[in-house]
Design an enzyme around this catalytic site. Structure first.
Site, PDB file in Angstrom:
ATOM      1  N   GLU A   1       0.841  -1.202   0.000  1.00 20.15           N
ATOM      2  CA  GLU A   1       0.000   0.000   0.000  1.00 20.15           C
ATOM      3  C   GLU A   1       0.880   1.258   0.000  1.00 20.15           C
ATOM      4  O   GLU A   1       0.631   2.219  -0.745  1.00 20.15           O
ATOM      5  CB  GLU A   1      -0.907   0.026   1.242  1.00 20.15           C
ATOM      6  CG  GLU A   1      -1.860  -1.173   1.364  1.00 20.15           C
ATOM      7  CD  GLU A   1      -1.257  -2.353   2.130  1.00 20.15           C
ATOM      8  OE1 GLU A   1      -0.018  -2.567   2.043  1.00 20.15           O
ATOM      9  OE2 GLU A   1      -2.014  -3.076   2.805  1.00 20.15           O
TER      10      GLU A   1
ATOM     11  N   CYS B   1      -2.418  -4.145   6.998  1.00 14.04           N
ATOM     12  CA  CYS B   1      -2.050  -4.463   8.378  1.00 14.04           C
ATOM     13  C   CYS B   1      -2.522  -3.374   9.338  1.00 14.04           C
ATOM     14  O   CYS B   1      -2.760  -2.223   8.945  1.00 14.04           O
ATOM     15  CB  CYS B   1      -0.546  -4.665   8.496  1.00 14.04           C
ATOM     16  SG  CYS B   1       0.397  -3.139   8.284  1.00 14.04           S
TER      17      CYS B   1
ATOM     18  N   ARG C   1      14.537 -25.521  -3.736  1.00  6.54           N
ATOM     19  CA  ARG C   1      15.150 -25.276  -2.413  1.00  6.54           C
ATOM     20  C   ARG C   1      15.118 -23.795  -2.059  1.00  6.54           C
ATOM     21  O   ARG C   1      14.812 -23.416  -0.926  1.00  6.54           O
ATOM     22  CB  ARG C   1      16.603 -25.759  -2.405  1.00  6.54           C
ATOM     23  CG  ARG C   1      16.744 -27.254  -2.369  1.00  6.54           C
ATOM     24  CD  ARG C   1      18.224 -27.638  -2.402  1.00  6.54           C
ATOM     25  NE  ARG C   1      18.384 -29.086  -2.361  1.00  6.54           N
ATOM     26  CZ  ARG C   1      19.507 -29.708  -2.664  1.00  6.54           C
ATOM     27  NH1 ARG C   1      20.581 -29.024  -3.021  1.00  6.54           N
ATOM     28  NH2 ARG C   1      19.579 -31.025  -2.604  1.00  6.54           N
TER      29      ARG C   1
ATOM     30  N   HIS D   1      13.842 -43.620   4.919  1.00  4.81           N
ATOM     31  CA  HIS D   1      13.191 -43.780   6.228  1.00  4.81           C
ATOM     32  C   HIS D   1      12.525 -42.475   6.649  1.00  4.81           C
ATOM     33  O   HIS D   1      11.436 -42.480   7.222  1.00  4.81           O
ATOM     34  CB  HIS D   1      14.204 -44.177   7.310  1.00  4.81           C
ATOM     35  CG  HIS D   1      14.729 -45.559   7.132  1.00  4.81           C
ATOM     36  ND1 HIS D   1      14.433 -46.341   6.052  1.00  4.81           N
ATOM     37  CD2 HIS D   1      15.538 -46.318   7.932  1.00  4.81           C
ATOM     38  CE1 HIS D   1      15.038 -47.512   6.166  1.00  4.81           C
ATOM     39  NE2 HIS D   1      15.718 -47.519   7.297  1.00  4.81           N
ATOM     40  N   ILE D   2      13.216 -41.355   6.375  1.00  2.00           N
ATOM     41  CA  ILE D   2      12.666 -40.042   6.719  1.00  2.00           C
ATOM     42  C   ILE D   2      11.404 -39.779   5.900  1.00  2.00           C
ATOM     43  O   ILE D   2      10.388 -39.314   6.418  1.00  2.00           O
ATOM     44  CB  ILE D   2      13.727 -38.944   6.445  1.00  2.00           C
ATOM     45  CG1 ILE D   2      14.938 -39.123   7.370  1.00  2.00           C
ATOM     46  CG2 ILE D   2      13.123 -37.552   6.569  1.00  2.00           C
ATOM     47  CD1 ILE D   2      14.728 -38.639   8.781  1.00  2.00           C
ATOM     48  N   GLN D   3      11.468 -40.105   4.610  1.00  2.35           N
ATOM     49  CA  GLN D   3      10.280 -39.943   3.753  1.00  2.35           C
ATOM     50  C   GLN D   3       9.108 -40.717   4.358  1.00  2.35           C
ATOM     51  O   GLN D   3       7.993 -40.200   4.483  1.00  2.35           O
ATOM     52  CB  GLN D   3      10.550 -40.502   2.346  1.00  2.35           C
ATOM     53  CG  GLN D   3      11.543 -39.710   1.529  1.00  2.35           C
ATOM     54  CD  GLN D   3      12.011 -40.468   0.291  1.00  2.35           C
ATOM     55  OE1 GLN D   3      11.707 -41.646   0.096  1.00  2.35           O
ATOM     56  NE2 GLN D   3      12.779 -39.781  -0.552  1.00  2.35           N
ATOM     57  N   ASP D   4       9.386 -41.967   4.705  1.00  5.16           N
ATOM     58  CA  ASP D   4       8.313 -42.824   5.216  1.00  5.16           C
ATOM     59  C   ASP D   4       7.806 -42.328   6.574  1.00  5.16           C
ATOM     60  O   ASP D   4       6.602 -42.395   6.851  1.00  5.16           O
ATOM     61  CB  ASP D   4       8.800 -44.271   5.312  1.00  5.16           C
ATOM     62  CG  ASP D   4       7.644 -45.251   5.199  1.00  5.16           C
ATOM     63  OD1 ASP D   4       6.728 -44.996   4.374  1.00  5.16           O
ATOM     64  OD2 ASP D   4       7.619 -46.241   5.942  1.00  5.16           O
ATOM     65  N   ALA D   5       8.711 -41.814   7.387  1.00  5.69           N
ATOM     66  CA  ALA D   5       8.307 -41.299   8.697  1.00  5.69           C
ATOM     67  C   ALA D   5       7.370 -40.089   8.541  1.00  5.69           C
ATOM     68  O   ALA D   5       6.390 -39.956   9.283  1.00  5.69           O
ATOM     69  CB  ALA D   5       9.541 -40.919   9.510  1.00  5.69           C
TER      70      ALA D   5
END
Lengths: 366, 366
Positions: free
Chosen positions: B52, B77, B186, B296-300
Site C-alpha cells: 500500500e 495491516c 530449495r 526412512h525419513i520420507q516414510d516417517a
C-alpha cells in the site's frame, strides 16, 4: 497428388486390418493410373486377401490396371502361403511400376518379391515413407529382425514404485478406465506371461475382454510347478495356456493334450532361463509378449536384457513401509536406461511408455 | 476496466517481490480514482515498504488519492511491525473504498485491519479474486491456518521407485537441468530437512546456488548423533544449520553458539518424533520445509501424516535388484492418496507434483 500422398493413403488403409491379421503384417495398397486412384486395399485378415489383391478386387475396370503404379506398404509376397504370391499377380495384371515402403523382413519373402517384379520388367522403388510404414508392424519387424518376440513389460505401481501392500491380499491399483486400457494392450499381444507368485497371489484368468480374433496365449512360468490346478488360469478355455515347468517328462499332474481339444500345453525342460522361455515362444512363432509380473519376473527380464518396451501405469498414491517395489530380486541392482515415448493420463493413472534406446530410430523417435 | 482487472494487476505486482519478502507475504496494491490507475505497488522486501505504501509512493499527486479506491491482495495491516500500520495510513491518505482479495490469516492482523478501515468510514469489500490471490502465499497461508509449516517431500527416483544402487556410493540420478530446478525449489523454501543416513551417504552441503536474500535453514535430523563434524554440512557457513539430537543437554561434541556468530544450532530433547521436529520448526517461525530424504525419513513423514506436497523427479531408468525404494521403512505399509497437480519434462526427468487432496480446493485445483 504426390507419391508420398498415395503411400500415406496405403498406410492409412493398412490400419483397417488392426487386430485381424494375427501373425501377418498390416499392409495397405493403392493402385494409381494417370494420377487417378483406381482402388485402395488392405490385408483384411489372417488367411484372407493380401492388400494388393484386395485393392485389385476394388478396381471397377481391370483393364485400367495395365500400365498402372502400385503403392504398397510392404514388399509383395513371392511365396505360396494361404494365398497365391502377389508379385506374380501384379505382373499378370500389368502393373508397370511399384513403390514399396518397406522390404519384408520375413526371410520367406525378403527381397524375393522385389526380385521377381524386376525380373519381369516392373520398375520397383524401395523406401518411400519407410519409417512411417514400419510403425504398422513393430512386433512383426522386430520378430524377424531380432529372431525373437518383442517383449513389453507392463507395471502398475504406486508413486513409490510399489506393486502391492504385501498383506497377502490382491492390491487393486488402477481404475476401470486404466483397466480397459490394459485390456486393450493385452489384446494387441500374441502372448501374456506371468510368474507363479502372481498366479498364486492374484489368481488371474488373463483373458482379454475385448473381442479379438486371436486372443493372446497365456504363458505361466511355474518352474517349481507350484500353481494349483484349481486356479482360474488352469480352467479349460478356448484361449491357450502354456505352462513352463522344470523337470522330466514324467512330472506328475501335468496334462499335455496338444493333439486334443485341450488348449493347455506343458513345456518341460531341466531348466527354464528367461532367455530359454523366450526362445521357446519364438520357436512357436510368437512375435510379441506382454510380461505382467510379479516383481521377480520383471527383474529377471531386466537382467536378461529382454525388456524392449516398458509401460508403467502409475497411480497417485504412496504405499511406503514394507510394501513390495517393482523390479526387485535378491540379485544386485544395475542401471538400465530407457527412452521415453509417451506420457499420458489414463483413468486414475499416469501411463508412461518407454523403449530400449536402440529401438528409438527404428520407431521413428529420434 | 473491471474491478477484477485492477485486482489482477495487483496480483501481478505482488509477484515482483518473489524471493525478497522472506516470512512476509507477497502483496500487491493498485490505487484507482475515476477509473484511472494512479499507482501500482508491491511489498518490496522483508522490512521494507508494504504494498500500500509502495503504491502511494508512486502516486504523482498525493491529493488524487483522496476519494480513491484501493485494490489490495491481502488485508492491510493494523499493527506496528517493521513499518507503521497500513490501515491507518489509508485513512490518512483519504482512500474511500478498499477491495481486499484475502483476509490476513496472521492472527496479529486477521480482521483487525478491515475493522479499523470500516470504523473510520472506509467502505471495504472482501473476497474479490480470493482464490487467485491465495496462490501467492501458499506456505504463509498454510502456516497460519494450520499452525505448522507446509511440508514438501522431494524425491528423485528411478522408474521403479529406487533411490540408489545401494552400493555405498552416491547415486546421481538427475542431470544439470533437473538439478537447477531442484535448486530453485530449495531456494523457495524456509528450511530443508534431511536425515542422518543421507548426510552420511551423500555428504551434501544443502546450500542453495541461486542468489537468494534468505537461504533456507538446513535441518539435520540426527537423533543418534551419528553425523561426523568433519562433514560438509557441519562446516561453518552463513546459512544456518539446525541439528536435532536425542539426549540430555550435556551431550558431548555438540556446539550451541546461538548467541554468537555461529549459525549452527543444536536442539536436544529426550526424543524427536517427526511431529515434534515440525512443531519446533513451527515455533521458530518456519513456514515451509523441504524434506529431501532418505527413504526412512520420507516414510516417517508419510506415517506422521505430514506430507502436504510431493514432488517426484523420475528418471527413465530401472535399477532393479536389491536397490533401495523410496518411502521404505520397517513398518507396515498403508495407502496414502494424493491429488496430481502438474506433470512436466524437466531435464532428463519427469517432474510430477502432487498435493494432499484436502488442499486441492485451497490451491484452486478443483
Amino acid at each position: 497428388m504426390m507419391q508420398s500422398d498415395y503411400m500415406a493413403q496405403a498406410i492409412a488403409a493398412a490400419r483397417l486390418g488392426t487386430g485381424l491379421t494375427y501373425r501377418n503384417p498390416l499392409v495397405g495398397a493403392v493402385i494409381v493410373n494417370n494420377d487417378r486412384v483406381l482402388a485402395v486395399g488392405h490385408h483384411v485378415g489372417f488367411g484372407h486377401a493380401h492388400a494388393e489383391v484386395d485393392a485389385y478386387q476394388h478396381v471397377t475396370h481391370p483393364e485400367d490396371v495395365i500400365g498402372s503404379t502400385m503403392y504398397v506398404t510392404l514388399e509383395p509376397c513371392s511365396h505360396y502361403g494361404k494365398t497365391p504370391p502377389c508379385a506374380q499377380q501384379l505382373v499378370k495384371w500389368g502393373v508397370k511400376e511399384v513403390f514399396v515402403a518397406q522390404q519384408d523382413p520375413n526371410p520367406l519373402v525378403g527381397g524375393k518379391g522385389i526380385a521377381y517384379l524386376r525380373d519381369h520388367g516392373v520398375q520397383v522403388h524401395i523406401g518411400l515413407m519407410e519409417v512411417a510404414a514400419r510403425q504398422l508392424n513393430r512386433a512383426y519387424n522386430f520378430y524377424y529382425e531380432h529372431q525373437r518376440p518383442l517383449v513389453t513389460v507392463k507395471v502398475a505401481q504406486s508413486l513409490d514404485g510399489k506393486l502391492s501392500l504385501n498383506d497377502g491380499k490382491r492390491t487393486y491399483l488402477t481404475d476401470t478406465v486404466a483397466n480397459a486400457d490394459v485390456d486393450h494392450l493385452r489384446a494387441s499381444q500374441q502372448a501374456i506371461l506371468i510368474g507363479s507368485q502372481t498366479a498364486i497371489d492374484d489368481d488371474p484368468r488373463l483373458l482379454v475382454k475385448e473381442k479379438v480374433a486371436y486372443p493372446p496365449v497365456r504363458v505361466l512360468l511355474d518352474r517349481r510347478n507350484r500353481v494349483s490346478h484349481e486356479s482360474r488360469l488352469w480352467q479349460k478355455n478356448k484361449t491357450p495356456l502354456w505352462h513352463f515347468v522344470t523337470g522330466k517328462e514324467s512330472t506328475k499332474g501335468i496334462e499335455d493334450d496338444i493333439e486334443g481339444k485341450d488348449t493347455r500345453r506343458t513345456f518341460i525342460a531341466p531348466e527354464w532361463s528367461i532367455g530359454k522361455v523366450i526362445q521357446t515362444l519364438s520357436d512357436k512363432g510368437i512375435q510379441s509378449v506382454l510380461v505382467e509380473g510379479g516383481t521377480h519376473i520383471q527383474d529377471a527380464f531386466l537382467r536378461a536384457g529382454l525388456v524392449d518396451q516398458l509401460i508403467i501405469y502409475q497411480v497417485p498414491e504412496i504405499f511406503g513401509g514394507q510394501s513390495l517395489a517393482s523390479f526387485t530380486s535378491s540379485a544386485n541392482s544395475m542401471r538400465t536406461r530407457f527412452t521415453p515415448v509417451t506420457i499420458e493420463k489414463c483413468g486414475n493413472a499416469t501411463k508412461m511408455t518407454f523403449i530400449r534406446p536402440s529401438l528409438a530410430a527404428d520407431w521413428g523417435l529420434d
